[in-house]
Design an enzyme around this catalytic site. Structure first.
Site, PDB file in Angstrom:
ATOM      1  N   ASN A   9      -2.945   3.199   1.447  1.00  0.00           N
ATOM      2  CA  ASN A   9      -2.577   3.377   0.037  1.00  0.00           C
ATOM      3  C   ASN A   9      -3.153   2.205  -0.752  1.00  0.00           C
ATOM      4  O   ASN A   9      -2.630   1.095  -0.687  1.00  0.00           O
ATOM      5  CB  ASN A   9      -1.049   3.429  -0.085  1.00  0.00           C
ATOM      6  CG  ASN A   9      -0.603   3.516  -1.542  1.00  0.00           C
ATOM      7  OD1 ASN A   9      -1.421   3.722  -2.443  1.00  0.00           O
ATOM      8  ND2 ASN A   9       0.691   3.362  -1.767  1.00  0.00           N
ATOM      9  N   LYS A  11      -3.112   1.831  -3.864  1.00  0.00           N
ATOM     10  CA  LYS A  11      -2.356   1.588  -5.113  1.00  0.00           C
ATOM     11  C   LYS A  11      -3.351   1.454  -6.279  1.00  0.00           C
ATOM     12  O   LYS A  11      -4.376   2.135  -6.261  1.00  0.00           O
ATOM     13  CB  LYS A  11      -1.443   0.372  -4.951  1.00  0.00           C
ATOM     14  CG  LYS A  11      -0.580   0.505  -3.685  1.00  0.00           C
ATOM     15  CD  LYS A  11       0.552  -0.469  -3.613  1.00  0.00           C
ATOM     16  CE  LYS A  11       1.341  -0.217  -2.329  1.00  0.00           C
ATOM     17  NZ  LYS A  11       2.555  -0.993  -2.238  1.00  0.00           N
ATOM     18  N   HIS A  91       6.515   7.849  -3.661  1.00  0.00           N
ATOM     19  CA  HIS A  91       6.393   6.421  -3.312  1.00  0.00           C
ATOM     20  C   HIS A  91       7.433   5.630  -4.114  1.00  0.00           C
ATOM     21  O   HIS A  91       7.727   5.966  -5.260  1.00  0.00           O
ATOM     22  CB  HIS A  91       4.974   5.935  -3.617  1.00  0.00           C
ATOM     23  CG  HIS A  91       4.713   4.579  -3.037  1.00  0.00           C
ATOM     24  ND1 HIS A  91       5.145   3.427  -3.639  1.00  0.00           N
ATOM     25  CD2 HIS A  91       4.113   4.205  -1.880  1.00  0.00           C
ATOM     26  CE1 HIS A  91       4.806   2.387  -2.883  1.00  0.00           C
ATOM     27  NE2 HIS A  91       4.172   2.835  -1.807  1.00  0.00           N
ATOM     28  N   GLU A  93       7.228   3.015  -5.696  1.00  0.00           N
ATOM     29  CA  GLU A  93       6.745   2.519  -6.998  1.00  0.00           C
ATOM     30  C   GLU A  93       6.779   3.634  -8.046  1.00  0.00           C
ATOM     31  O   GLU A  93       6.963   3.362  -9.235  1.00  0.00           O
ATOM     32  CB  GLU A  93       5.345   1.908  -6.825  1.00  0.00           C
ATOM     33  CG  GLU A  93       5.444   0.573  -6.078  1.00  0.00           C
ATOM     34  CD  GLU A  93       4.260   0.209  -5.212  1.00  0.00           C
ATOM     35  OE1 GLU A  93       3.184   0.811  -5.369  1.00  0.00           O
ATOM     36  OE2 GLU A  93       4.422  -0.679  -4.349  1.00  0.00           O
ATOM     37  N   GLU A 162       9.479   3.474   4.043  1.00  0.00           N
ATOM     38  CA  GLU A 162       8.986   2.239   3.435  1.00  0.00           C
ATOM     39  C   GLU A 162      10.159   1.486   2.805  1.00  0.00           C
ATOM     40  O   GLU A 162      10.514   1.757   1.643  1.00  0.00           O
ATOM     41  CB  GLU A 162       7.940   2.555   2.362  1.00  0.00           C
ATOM     42  CG  GLU A 162       6.704   3.239   2.896  1.00  0.00           C
ATOM     43  CD  GLU A 162       5.487   2.942   2.030  1.00  0.00           C
ATOM     44  OE1 GLU A 162       4.496   2.471   2.580  1.00  0.00           O
ATOM     45  OE2 GLU A 162       5.543   3.146   0.808  1.00  0.00           O
ATOM     46  N   GLY A 168       4.780  -5.245   0.059  1.00  0.00           N
ATOM     47  CA  GLY A 168       4.034  -6.278  -0.662  1.00  0.00           C
ATOM     48  C   GLY A 168       4.691  -7.638  -0.635  1.00  0.00           C
ATOM     49  O   GLY A 168       4.312  -8.530  -1.388  1.00  0.00           O
ATOM     50  N   SER A 207       4.239  -4.106   4.478  1.00  0.00           N
ATOM     51  CA  SER A 207       3.604  -5.307   5.042  1.00  0.00           C
ATOM     52  C   SER A 207       3.076  -5.091   6.462  1.00  0.00           C
ATOM     53  O   SER A 207       3.164  -5.989   7.305  1.00  0.00           O
ATOM     54  CB  SER A 207       4.568  -6.496   4.985  1.00  0.00           C
ATOM     55  OG  SER A 207       4.899  -6.793   3.637  1.00  0.00           O
TER      56      SER A 207
HETATM   57  P1  13P Z   1       2.097  -3.240   1.616  1.00  0.00           P
HETATM   58  O1  13P Z   1       1.435  -2.880   2.933  1.00  0.00           O
HETATM   59  O2  13P Z   1       1.180  -3.941   0.666  1.00  0.00           O
HETATM   60  O3  13P Z   1       3.402  -3.928   1.839  1.00  0.00           O
HETATM   61  O4  13P Z   1       2.446  -1.834   0.885  1.00  0.00           O
HETATM   62  C1  13P Z   1       3.139  -0.864   1.575  1.00  0.00           C
HETATM   63  C2  13P Z   1       3.108   0.379   0.779  1.00  0.00           C
HETATM   64  O5  13P Z   1       3.785   0.498  -0.219  1.00  0.00           O
HETATM   65  C3  13P Z   1       2.215   1.458   1.215  1.00  0.00           C
HETATM   66  O6  13P Z   1       2.463   2.646   0.513  1.00  0.00           O
END
Ligand code: 13P
Length: 245
Positions: A9, A11, A91, A93, A162, A168, A207
């Site tokens: 992903n 983002k 997701h 976010e 997640e 992140g 992460s």
């Molecule tokens: P990170 O791997 O940057 O923590 O992000 C995880 C994520 O949200 C993948 O969709």
């Protein structure tokens, strides 16, 4: 045992140059596991072209509507037409910054499947929810509307756990913590329909790095990963894929 899946992903990161580098690397050295890459919308067609079928390409979101006056939205049919075969749905976010609720997320899942896209349904608790000891009830609630709406068709969904506090932040859920939630998700699926718990792949995200991927992917109920930051680094992402066997 499912074939492992590692998903990238990106983002809101990327460029034409980065798309060329990352997809070029993956197409030249296709990993043994299944791979799906989720770039931002403007790079999807380029990614499909460069992937040459070696890895799947997907979008990070889709509209719940089929078509119409929905400025800024992208339909599942459009994504399918340009060669995308995957889509992320729900997701954290999107839930947090775009106020997506479980009903909308269920409608998006249904739309994705109607359009021939494989949805990756993301669920996960916040730090506050984990500290209050309500992780399982949060996950169960997030699964309820999609399971109810899709019924047997839920078998075509991939799920990703997640934990919001691990996204992140560099703070990965331990393999034991992740496995415990994955086992709970499988039990929820089994309670709905025994077949579902066997069929559905459950990815872990938050992460994930080359250093922690082997231990996470060795857990019995973890069928791969959904990788954010580390998926933007070609060598690191290839190393994560290599851990998925
Ligand atoms: P990170 O791997 O940057 O923590 O992000 C995880 C994520 O949200 C993948 O969709």
């Amino acid at each position: 045992m499912h074939r492992k899946l590692v998903a990238a992903n990106w983002k809101m990161h990327g460029s034409n140059a980065l798309t060329a580098t990352l997809l070029g690397t993956l197409a030249a050295q296709p990993p043994a596991c299944e791979v799906a890459v989720f770039p931002p919308f403007p790079y999807l067609a380029q990614a499909v072209h460069l992937a040459r079928g070696a890895v799947g390409i997907g979008a990070q979101d889709l509209s719940a509507h089929a078509q119409g006056a929905y400025t800024g939205e992208v339909s599942g049919a459009m994504l399918h037409e340009i060669g995308a075969r995957w889509v992320l749905v729900g997701h954290s976010e999107r839930r947090q910054y775009h106020h997506e609720n479980d009903a909308l997320i269920a409608a998006k899942l249904q739309r994705a499947m109607e359009c021939g896209l494989t949805p990756v349904l993301c669920v996960g608790e916040t730090l506050d929810e984990r500290e209050r000891g309500i992780t399982e009830s949060v996950i169960a609630t997030q699964m309820q509307a999609p399971l109810h709406l899709l019924g047997e068709r839920f078998a075509g969904v991939v799920m990703a756990y997640e934990p919001v506090w691990a996204i992140g932040t560099g703070r990965t859920a331990s393999a034991v913590q992740a496995q415990a939630v994955h086992a709970f998700m499988r039990s929820q699926l089994a309670a709905h329909d025994a077949k579902l718990s066997r069929l559905i792949r459950l990815l872990y995200g938050g992460s994930v790095k080359a250093a922690n991927a082997p231990e996470l992917f060795a857990q019995p109920d973890i069928d791969g990963g959904l990788v954010g930051g580390a998926s933007l680094l070609a060598e690191e992402f290839l190393a994560i894929c290599a851990a998925a066997h």
